[in-house]
Design a protein around this motif. Structure first.
Motif, mmCIF file in Angstrom:
data_model
loop_
_atom_site.group_PDB
_atom_site.id
_atom_site.type_symbol
_atom_site.label_atom_id
_atom_site.label_comp_id
_atom_site.label_asym_id
_atom_site.label_seq_id
_atom_site.Cartn_x
_atom_site.Cartn_y
_atom_site.Cartn_z
ATOM 1 N N GLN A 5 0.907 -1.734 0.254
ATOM 2 C CA GLN A 5 -0.082 0.062 -0.292
ATOM 3 C C GLN A 5 0.127 0.932 -0.341
ATOM 4 O O GLN A 5 0.692 2.344 -0.570
ATOM 5 N N PHE A 6 2.131 1.269 0.593
ATOM 6 C CA PHE A 6 2.823 2.120 0.900
ATOM 7 C C PHE A 6 3.353 2.659 -1.184
ATOM 8 O O PHE A 6 3.192 3.770 -1.285
ATOM 9 N N VAL A 7 3.742 1.081 -1.074
ATOM 10 C CA VAL A 7 4.403 0.976 -2.614
ATOM 11 C C VAL A 7 3.806 1.906 -3.794
ATOM 12 O O VAL A 7 3.621 2.299 -4.438
ATOM 13 N N LEU A 8 2.281 1.885 -3.453
ATOM 14 C CA LEU A 8 1.145 1.973 -4.654
ATOM 15 C C LEU A 8 1.249 4.076 -3.995
ATOM 16 O O LEU A 8 0.852 4.470 -4.858
ATOM 17 N N ALA A 9 0.949 4.141 -3.403
ATOM 18 C CA ALA A 9 1.302 5.642 -2.815
ATOM 19 C C ALA A 9 2.181 6.627 -3.117
ATOM 20 O O ALA A 9 1.981 7.070 -4.246
#
Length: 487
Positions: A241-245
Motif C-alpha cells: 500500500q505504501f508502494v502504491l502511494a
C-alpha cells in the motif's frame, strides 16, 4: 511418518524454505497496487459543464458565473449549465438580489451537452477525465471496479480447481504472465469496454496468484512456521500500500501508473520457472518420481543430502495412504452436523462482513476529503499496529473477545461517520482509520478462528495449510471453495 515430519527431517525451515517464502512474498507487494489502483486511476477531479458557445465571443471572454449555476457552496454545479447566458449576474447588486429572490436558480438549465471542463488539481489524467465518467455516467466508475472484483471471485474458484489438476507452480506461472499482460493491456485500452475486460482478466489472475502462492508456500514450510510466514506475507501486503502511494504520486497519469504496477509481473513470471512444484500435490497426483526429485533438491539445498538419498517413491506413496480421506468431502463435512453448520455460518459471516467493510473503506479514499496520497499512506500504516495489537489481545483475553471487539469497534467507527458532516474531514478520517485498523485486526482473528474451529482434517486437508490462511494476510477477499477440500 507424516509429510510434516518428512519436511522436518529435510531441514524444516531451512535455506530452501526461507528463499522460497521470500520469492513468493515479493509479488505480494504489487497485489495491493492492483486491488486499490482505482483510488488513483479513477480519481474524480473538480469539474463543471463546458459553457455553451456565445456568438461573437470566445470562451475566455465569457465569465463562468453567467454560464454555470452555483451549488449550495457557491461552486459551479458539476452537471448543469444555463440554457442562455445570465448576463445580469455580472452586476454585483443584481447578482445579490437574484440569489436572494431565488431567480438565479430558476433560470432554465440543461445537461452538459458539450462535455465537461476538468480543473487542475490532484487528478489531472484518469479514466474519469478520459471517458467522462461523471454525472449520468458516474456509476460506470464503480461498475469498472465491480467487474475487477467479479474477476477475483470467479478466479478464486476457477484456479482452485485448475491447480488441483495442473499443479500450483504451473498455474502460478501462468497467472503471473496473465496479470502482466492484461495489466499492460489495461494501460493501452482504447475504450472503457476494453478497459473493463482487461481489468476482469486481471482480477482472475490476481486470484490465481494469491491462491497458488499460498498453496506453494504453506505446503513447503513446517507447521510451526506457518503463523510467522503468514504474518510476514500480511506485512508485505501492507508495504504494498505504501508502494502504491509512492508510485501514484510520482506518476499522475493513469496509463503510466497502470503500466508500472503491471510490468513487474513479467519479472515474476520469468523467475517462477525456478520454483519447485509442491511435492505433496505431485504424490497425490501420481507423480511420485517428480516429487522425489524435488524433495532431494530441497534436502540438498538445506544441507541434508543424506536424508534425501534415503527417500524412495514407495515411502512417499505410504505418506499419502496414511492421511485419512473425508467421507463425502470437506465441503459436505462443513454442514453435516448442527455444530459444524453453526461454526461454518458464523465464520463465513465474519469473513464476509470484515472483507465487505475493509474494502468499502480502502476503496473510497477520495470520499473522506483528505489528500488521497496521504490517506493511502495512513490507511496502510494503521494495519501495522492493528495486527500487532490483535495478537496481544488474543494472547491476553482470547479469540472471542478479540474477534468480537474488533468487529464492534469497526462497526461503531463506520456508523459514527454517517453522522459526521463533510465539513469535518479530519474527524471523518480519524473514524475511518480506526475502523480500518479494527478490520485488519479482525482479519487476524478470523484467520486463527478458521484454523482452530474446524477439525484438523477439514482445516488443513491434504494441502497442509489452514483453511483461509492466505486471505486475511493478503487482502481478505473470500476464500475459494477449493481451499476447503482435500486434494
Amino acid at each position: 511418518m507424516s509429510f510434516v515430519e518428512l519436511l522436518a527431517r529435510l531441514g524444516g525451515m531451512g535455506r530452501f524454505q526461507v528463499t522460497y517464502v521470500a520469492a513468493l512474498a515479493i509479488p505480494l507487494l504489487m497485489l495491493a497496487s492492483h486491488n486499490l489502483l482505482q483510488n488513483f486511476t479513477a480519481g474524480v477531479p473538480e469539474h463543471h459543464c463546458r459553457p455553451r458557445p456565445v456568438a461573437n465571443a470566445t470562451p475566455a471572454d465569457v465569465p463562468l458565473v453567467v454560464s454555470i449555476p452555483s451549488d449550495g457552496h457557491r461552486r459551479p454545479q458539476r452537471c448543469r449549465r444555463y440554457v442562455e447566458p445570465q448576463w445580469h449576474l455580472l452586476d454585483v447588486n443584481g447578482s445579490a438580489s437574484a440569489v436572494a429572490n431565488g431567480t438565479a436558480t430558476e433560470a432554465a438549465t440543461e445537461p452538459c451537452h458539450d462535455g465537461w471542463t476538468y480543473l487542475d488539481g490532484i487528478f489531472t489524467d484518469t479514466i474519469v477525465t478520459e471517458w467522462d465518467l461523471v454525472c449520468e455516467s458516474k456509476k460506470l466508475r464503480q461498475v469498472a471496479q465491480s467487474i475487477y472484483m467479479a474477476g477475483i471471485l470467479l478466479g478464486s474458484g476457477l484456479f482452485g480447481v485448475l491447480s488441483d489438476k495442473f499443479g500450483r507452480r504451473a498455474l502460478l506461472t501462468w497467472c503471473y504472465l496473465q496479470l502482466g499482460a492484461t495489466g499492460v493491456g489495461t494501460a493501452a485500452a482504447p475504450s472503457l469496454l476494453v478497459y473493463c475486460l482487461c481489468r476482469f482478466l486481471t482480477g482472475l489472475a490476481m486470484a490465481g496468484v494469491s491462491l497458488n502462492s499460498a498453496s506453494l508456500c504453506m505446503e513447503w514450510i513446517p507447521t510451526e512456521a506457518r503463523a510467522v510466514v503468514g504474518t510476514i506475507n500480511g506485512y508485505c501486503y501492507t508495504l504494498g500500500q505504501f508502494v502504491l502511494a509512492a508510485a501514484a504520486f510520482a506518476l499522475p497519469r493513469w496509463r503510466q501508473l497502470q503500466l508500472v504496477v503491471s510490468l513487474p509481473f513479467f519479472v515474476f513470471f520469468f523467475y517462477s520457472w525456478l520454483y519447485v512444484e509442491s511435492a505433496r500435490w505431485q504424490v497425490t497426483s501420481g507423480r511420485a518420481d517428480l516429487a522425489l526429485r524435488g524433495l532431494r533438491k530441497v534436502a540438498r539445498v538445506n544441507g541434508r543430502k543424506e536424508e534425501g538419498d534415503k527417500l524412495s517413491e514407495e515411502v512417499l506413496r505410504a505418506l499419502v495412504r496414511r492421511e485419512p480421506p473425508l467421507p463425502g468431502g470437506a465441503v459436505a463435512a462443513l454442514v453435516r452436523t448442527p455444530g459444524m453448520r453453526t461454526v461454518s455460518c458464523g465464520v463465513s459471516f465474519v469473513w464476509f462482513s470484515t472483507s465487505f467493510a475493509y474494502y468499502g473503506l480502502a476503496m473510497d479514499l477520495q470520499g473522506f476529503g483528505f489528500n488521497v496520497y496521504l490517506s493511502q499512506l495512513v490507511f496502510g500504516a494503521v494495519d501495522i499496529p492493528a495486527k500487532l495489537l490483535s495478537v496481544l489481545v488474543i494472547s491476553c483475553f482470547g479469540r472471542r473477545v478479540a474477534q468480537g471487539g474488533s468487529l464492534a469497534l469497526a462497526g461503531l467507527c463506520i456508523l459514527a461517520n454517517i453522522f459526521v458532516p463533510s465539513e469535518l474531514p479530519t474527524l471523518r478520517m480519524a473514524f475511518a482509520v480506526v475502523g480500518k485498523g479494527a478490520l485488519a485486526a479482525s482479519f487476524n482473528c478470523a484467520y486463527i478462528f478458521s484454523g482452530e474451529l474446524f477439525p484438523t482434517v477439514i482445516s488443513t486437508g491434504r494441502r497442509g495449510w489452514a483453511w483461509g490462511a492466505p486471505w486475511p494476510a493478503w487482502g481478505g477477499w473470500w476464500p475459494p471453495w477449493s481451499a476447503w477440500r482435500p486434494t
